[in-house]
Motif scaffolding. Sequence first.
Motif, PDB file in Angstrom:
ATOM      1  N   ILE B  13      -7.737 -19.573  -3.270  1.00 47.87           N
ATOM      2  CA  ILE B  13      -6.323 -19.948  -3.297  1.00 47.87           C
ATOM      3  C   ILE B  13      -5.532 -18.785  -3.882  1.00 47.87           C
ATOM      4  O   ILE B  13      -5.953 -18.172  -4.870  1.00 47.87           O
ATOM      5  N   SER B  14      -4.398 -18.505  -3.296  1.00 51.21           N
ATOM      6  CA  SER B  14      -3.603 -17.375  -3.786  1.00 51.21           C
ATOM      7  C   SER B  14      -2.906 -17.715  -5.091  1.00 51.21           C
ATOM      8  O   SER B  14      -2.653 -18.893  -5.397  1.00 51.21           O
ATOM      9  N   LEU B  15      -2.579 -16.690  -5.848  1.00 48.59           N
ATOM     10  CA  LEU B  15      -1.885 -16.879  -7.121  1.00 48.59           C
ATOM     11  C   LEU B  15      -0.580 -17.625  -6.916  1.00 48.59           C
ATOM     12  O   LEU B  15      -0.241 -18.541  -7.703  1.00 48.59           O
ATOM     13  N   ALA B  16       0.123 -17.293  -5.841  1.00 44.48           N
ATOM     14  CA  ALA B  16       1.392 -17.975  -5.574  1.00 44.48           C
ATOM     15  C   ALA B  16       1.183 -19.466  -5.364  1.00 44.48           C
ATOM     16  O   ALA B  16       1.932 -20.307  -5.890  1.00 44.48           O
ATOM     17  N   ASP B  17       0.126 -19.801  -4.621  1.00 43.30           N
ATOM     18  CA  ASP B  17      -0.150 -21.220  -4.390  1.00 43.30           C
ATOM     19  C   ASP B  17      -0.609 -21.914  -5.670  1.00 43.30           C
ATOM     20  O   ASP B  17      -0.268 -23.070  -5.931  1.00 43.30           O
ATOM     21  N   LEU B  18      -1.399 -21.209  -6.463  1.00 40.65           N
ATOM     22  CA  LEU B  18      -1.836 -21.789  -7.735  1.00 40.65           C
ATOM     23  C   LEU B  18      -0.631 -22.126  -8.610  1.00 40.65           C
ATOM     24  O   LEU B  18      -0.597 -23.181  -9.268  1.00 40.65           O
ATOM     25  N   ALA B  22       0.230 -25.850  -9.995  1.00 36.30           N
ATOM     26  CA  ALA B  22       0.250 -26.141 -11.429  1.00 36.30           C
ATOM     27  C   ALA B  22       1.667 -26.250 -11.994  1.00 36.30           C
ATOM     28  O   ALA B  22       1.832 -26.428 -13.195  1.00 36.30           O
ATOM     29  N   ASN B  23       2.676 -26.160 -11.140  1.00 35.29           N
ATOM     30  CA  ASN B  23       4.053 -26.127 -11.635  1.00 35.29           C
ATOM     31  C   ASN B  23       4.225 -25.058 -12.702  1.00 35.29           C
ATOM     32  O   ASN B  23       4.844 -25.299 -13.748  1.00 35.29           O
ATOM     33  N   ALA B  24       3.693 -23.884 -12.442  1.00 36.05           N
ATOM     34  CA  ALA B  24       3.706 -22.813 -13.431  1.00 36.05           C
ATOM     35  C   ALA B  24       4.481 -21.611 -12.899  1.00 36.05           C
ATOM     36  O   ALA B  24       4.764 -21.504 -11.707  1.00 36.05           O
ATOM     37  N   THR B  25       4.824 -20.706 -13.821  1.00 36.74           N
ATOM     38  CA  THR B  25       5.521 -19.480 -13.468  1.00 36.74           C
ATOM     39  C   THR B  25       4.559 -18.308 -13.629  1.00 36.74           C
ATOM     40  O   THR B  25       3.835 -18.230 -14.624  1.00 36.74           O
ATOM     41  N   ILE B  26       4.556 -17.424 -12.666  1.00 37.45           N
ATOM     42  CA  ILE B  26       3.641 -16.281 -12.738  1.00 37.45           C
ATOM     43  C   ILE B  26       4.233 -15.180 -13.623  1.00 37.45           C
ATOM     44  O   ILE B  26       5.411 -14.844 -13.496  1.00 37.45           O
ATOM     45  N   THR B  35      -6.101 -13.660  -4.255  1.00 35.39           N
ATOM     46  CA  THR B  35      -6.720 -14.993  -4.255  1.00 35.39           C
ATOM     47  C   THR B  35      -7.744 -15.137  -5.377  1.00 35.39           C
ATOM     48  O   THR B  35      -8.336 -14.154  -5.842  1.00 35.39           O
ATOM     49  N   PHE B  36      -7.939 -16.378  -5.754  1.00 36.93           N
ATOM     50  CA  PHE B  36      -8.923 -16.750  -6.771  1.00 36.93           C
ATOM     51  C   PHE B  36      -9.862 -17.786  -6.167  1.00 36.93           C
ATOM     52  O   PHE B  36      -9.493 -18.523  -5.249  1.00 36.93           O
ATOM     53  N   ALA B  37     -11.086 -17.830  -6.722  1.00 41.08           N
ATOM     54  CA  ALA B  37     -12.136 -18.580  -6.016  1.00 41.08           C
ATOM     55  C   ALA B  37     -12.598 -19.845  -6.731  1.00 41.08           C
ATOM     56  O   ALA B  37     -13.173 -20.733  -6.117  1.00 41.08           O
ATOM     57  N   ASP B  38     -12.344 -19.904  -8.071  1.00 41.98           N
ATOM     58  CA  ASP B  38     -13.001 -20.987  -8.803  1.00 41.98           C
ATOM     59  C   ASP B  38     -12.280 -21.205 -10.141  1.00 41.98           C
ATOM     60  O   ASP B  38     -11.402 -20.417 -10.522  1.00 41.98           O
ATOM     61  N   VAL B  39     -12.647 -22.260 -10.840  1.00 41.27           N
ATOM     62  CA  VAL B  39     -12.198 -22.492 -12.218  1.00 41.27           C
ATOM     63  C   VAL B  39     -13.397 -22.358 -13.155  1.00 41.27           C
ATOM     64  O   VAL B  39     -14.498 -22.758 -12.814  1.00 41.27           O
ATOM     65  N   LYS B  40     -13.135 -21.813 -14.338  1.00 41.74           N
ATOM     66  CA  LYS B  40     -14.207 -21.709 -15.340  1.00 41.74           C
ATOM     67  C   LYS B  40     -13.609 -21.707 -16.748  1.00 41.74           C
ATOM     68  O   LYS B  40     -12.424 -21.408 -16.933  1.00 41.74           O
ATOM     69  N   PHE B 103      -9.341 -26.869  -6.178  1.00 41.47           N
ATOM     70  CA  PHE B 103     -10.594 -26.196  -5.821  1.00 41.47           C
ATOM     71  C   PHE B 103     -11.697 -27.189  -5.458  1.00 41.47           C
ATOM     72  O   PHE B 103     -12.578 -26.899  -4.664  1.00 41.47           O
ATOM     73  N   TYR B 104     -11.681 -28.349  -6.108  1.00 43.46           N
ATOM     74  CA  TYR B 104     -12.725 -29.355  -5.873  1.00 43.46           C
ATOM     75  C   TYR B 104     -12.078 -30.687  -5.506  1.00 43.46           C
ATOM     76  O   TYR B 104     -12.072 -31.610  -6.296  1.00 43.46           O
ATOM     77  N   PRO B 105     -11.520 -30.758  -4.302  1.00 44.90           N
ATOM     78  CA  PRO B 105     -10.866 -32.014  -3.925  1.00 44.90           C
ATOM     79  C   PRO B 105     -11.894 -33.130  -3.808  1.00 44.90           C
ATOM     80  O   PRO B 105     -13.072 -32.862  -3.585  1.00 44.90           O
ATOM     81  N   LEU B 106     -11.448 -34.369  -4.009  1.00 45.45           N
ATOM     82  CA  LEU B 106     -12.328 -35.517  -3.806  1.00 45.45           C
ATOM     83  C   LEU B 106     -12.963 -35.366  -2.436  1.00 45.45           C
ATOM     84  O   LEU B 106     -12.278 -35.185  -1.443  1.00 45.45           O
TER      85      LEU B 106
END
Lengths: 341, 341, 341
Positions: B13-18, B22-26, B35-40, B103-106
């Motif tokens: 997922i791209s940073l813009a989409d993230l 997340a309703n966040a500001t870059i 793009t980013f691939a995972d959460v950790k 990243f991990y949809p139902l």
Amino acid sequence: MADPRFFRRAKPISLADLAKIANATITGDVAPDRTFADVKALSEAGPEDVSFLDNKRYADTFSTSEAGACVVEAAYANRAPSGMALLISDAPYLGYALIAAAFYPLQADESTNVSANAHVAASASVGDGARIEAGAVIQAHAEISAGVHISSGVVVGPGVVVGTGTRIGPNTCLSHCLIGDRVIIHGGVNIGQDGFGFALSPAGHHKVPQLGRVIIEDDVEIGANTTIDRGAGPDTVVGAGTKIDNLVQIAHNVRIGKGCIIVSQVGISGSTEIGDFVMIGGQAGLTGHLKVGSRSKIAAQSGVMRNVDPGGTIGGSPAKPMRDWLKEVALVDRLVKNKNR
Amino acid sequence: MADPRFFRRAKPISLADLAKIANATITGDVAPDRTFADVKALSEAGPEDVSFLDNKRYADTFSTSEAGACVVEAAYANRAPSGMALLISDAPYLGYALIAAAFYPLQADESTNVSANAHVAASASVGDGARIEAGAVIQAHAEISAGVHISSGVVVGPGVVVGTGTRIGPNTCLSHCLIGDRVIIHGGVNIGQDGFGFALSPAGHHKVPQLGRVIIEDDVEIGANTTIDRGAGPDTVVGAGTKIDNLVQIAHNVRIGKGCIIVSQVGISGSTEIGDFVMIGGQAGLTGHLKVGSRSKIAAQSGVMRNVDPGGTIGGSPAKPMRDWLKEVALVDRLVKNKNR
Amino acid sequence: MADPRFFRRAKPISLADLAKIANATITGDVAPDRTFADVKALSEAGPEDVSFLDNKRYADTFSTSEAGACVVEAAYANRAPSGMALLISDAPYLGYALIAAAFYPLQADESTNVSANAHVAASASVGDGARIEAGAVIQAHAEISAGVHISSGVVVGPGVVVGTGTRIGPNTCLSHCLIGDRVIIHGGVNIGQDGFGFALSPAGHHKVPQLGRVIIEDDVEIGANTTIDRGAGPDTVVGAGTKIDNLVQIAHNVRIGKGCIIVSQVGISGSTEIGDFVMIGGQAGLTGHLKVGSRSKIAAQSGVMRNVDPGGTIGGSPAKPMRDWLKEVALVDRLVKNKNR
């Protein structure tokens, strides 16, 4: 003897064989080829029965017991009634356990196969000699190893791995977990559901995906209706040989070491780490993110809010070193009594 | 990454989409289309992973983390390692939850239908897209709404209503209840059995008919092996958005408001009324017929015997205002220490 | 009226018949052949409803109630609103229970037979009129007596005996036990699994065979998700007429007498013996090998570490005589308040 509706007794066993089974030494004036038929408590045993003495409270009962043989420490030998065969052991309760298991071996399953009334996904694998009872459900890609016993009503979720010789009691539910070898899980247990993780907010609590697993290592035992949540990212882990009683709650990310004893109705909050050979008494509660040192002991009903030192013994709520807690209890008692005067 | 046996990861997922998710500001010097691939977790994340900082205890870990991106409050931005993309948010844990869910949809159910091995009464209704697994039992006149997921071994009693999109874990039993929309009920839960109501007498305790129901409102979550008794005449009610952990007991006629958090092994006795957004710590017990005000907090292991004011915070057994309880704990500690001298 | 989805109401009943049902005497100026249609709480009842007054807290509600009839003690007769028919009884709650059961009799089962989707071993016996629902499993040589109701998902292990008229809730598991007549066991209960018995050792904890049974005597009730382990050699016994709530833990060799009341989340450790008509409040814990005298009372959340005298009342953790515990609570309160000044 144990109720034959539920237990099948093996043939009589000679004193010599009992000694081998229990790793004990024979003393007393009894022929090694004399056979014994059953195990019983000291007060109920007769000449054909084997009993044991493990608690000095029962030393008098031992001295008057009619048991034909008894597993006992050497120190008590001189208090034995005449004619009793003694099986001298440093660990008489263990010796008894081994002998009782010889008289009442785990019943050979009448059928070692998969019931026509079990529901096993085509993509699941089932090892040799595994038994899956009527009404059990094995979902996609689950791996059931050799010699596993899955009772009726068990639900094994997608991808779950169950190790060799493990036994799962009725109506237990497994998901998102890897179960080791020779594990015993009793009935009604829930392992691997997602933990209690929410981003709290006045607008509503938002569920946080729980992306870890539950790892149950070899030789663990888990009591009926116990619940173990899967990790949030790290895994929830129960170490080899740990024994967990009924109705225990283990939250996400908890790590429990090897050989621990966790008594009924204990609750362990998220991310707490517990060392090896820790003993936790019934109904104790531990808050989250604690470190509990190896070989420590936590009294029943304790409320543990701080880390516990290795080898420490604590009690009370909030919990403190056992010595201080006992002083507190005595002090409060005294204050009340003084007030009475 | 999360174990692929249990979790299926979506595409990068791209940073813009993230930021949108997340309703966040870059901020930071990173291209929005990277793009980013995972959460950790912070300590485990690498350049392709998104992490989060929600607890100041982990601020140092944040400063040395190799995570490629991090959801964080603005106040911590200046402590970020160079090169890390920052997703600035007032609610970073919520932001992380939303990203992790992306990243991990139902997992889309492999089949959205009724298993041939489920037992559904002819008079029951099943909505579009509902999934009913092998071994589940849906009894007469039950109503299963659209998009519901009923796991294996679940028993839905006569007349029970299950709302849209609700998920019921394995071996859970529902009777005499109406379940709202988007509710999550984990495995082994028992809802709607008749409460513990007896006319006591030396001649024997006489069962009192329990003629109420259990009402579970929308967006509630209920943990594994929890029990909720139906009302004696009035209903037992769990308000919208309330989250209940494992092994909790809720007795007949209890009314719980909206948005409450009830931690594992709590017990709430009959007819007690709990307001909105109340938080109850693990193993706390509440006696019957109490009124617990909205936004109050009850510490773990509390024994609540009196009404609780709105916004109040209490602890201890018997429970008292938190301030007094902390004083009591400190005072007793001091008395024991003085005694030691 | 109670939700007709879950409850079926009988026809109206005349005042004269209500008096017979409740063993009550009619007073007031109402014709004995006037009929009533339902039961309701005092504050909700109308002219067609029967209510009851059992708690003096509700005496004012009684005086203004619009209930057409009320079961009440003679002492309150003069506070009744005019026009209300009074059913005078020494045990008004029991009278109400009997009347409520007359209006809402246990629903005749739509089918009294064995579901084609139940799995009943060929060697098991099933009595006349027994009902076994879809998904239940009855294993080898089990004996299901006449009139028994076995719900969906129940697992009855080999050799288990279930007495006449007993009802077993969904997903309950029974093994190594003998269940009496007219027993009610709710859902998710686990009875008869082997107890938490290990010969502890640094080399690993060795399981000790558990060769006893669980004996549940007549007229016992057992709440949802409760666990009762079988005896180690002796049996675990629950005496006739004892009522056990949800999520209770009863360990191996425990003996509970007749007519006891054991509230939710209580834990009773191994080999403890409890007399008759003992009352144990919620979340109380009892250590092992205790003797608890008949007609004693144990307060909620007590931690019982010593024997309890017959007729005694105790509270606190560690538990002490109630009088001393109340003094302790008051004394600590006072110390904290003095400190505040």
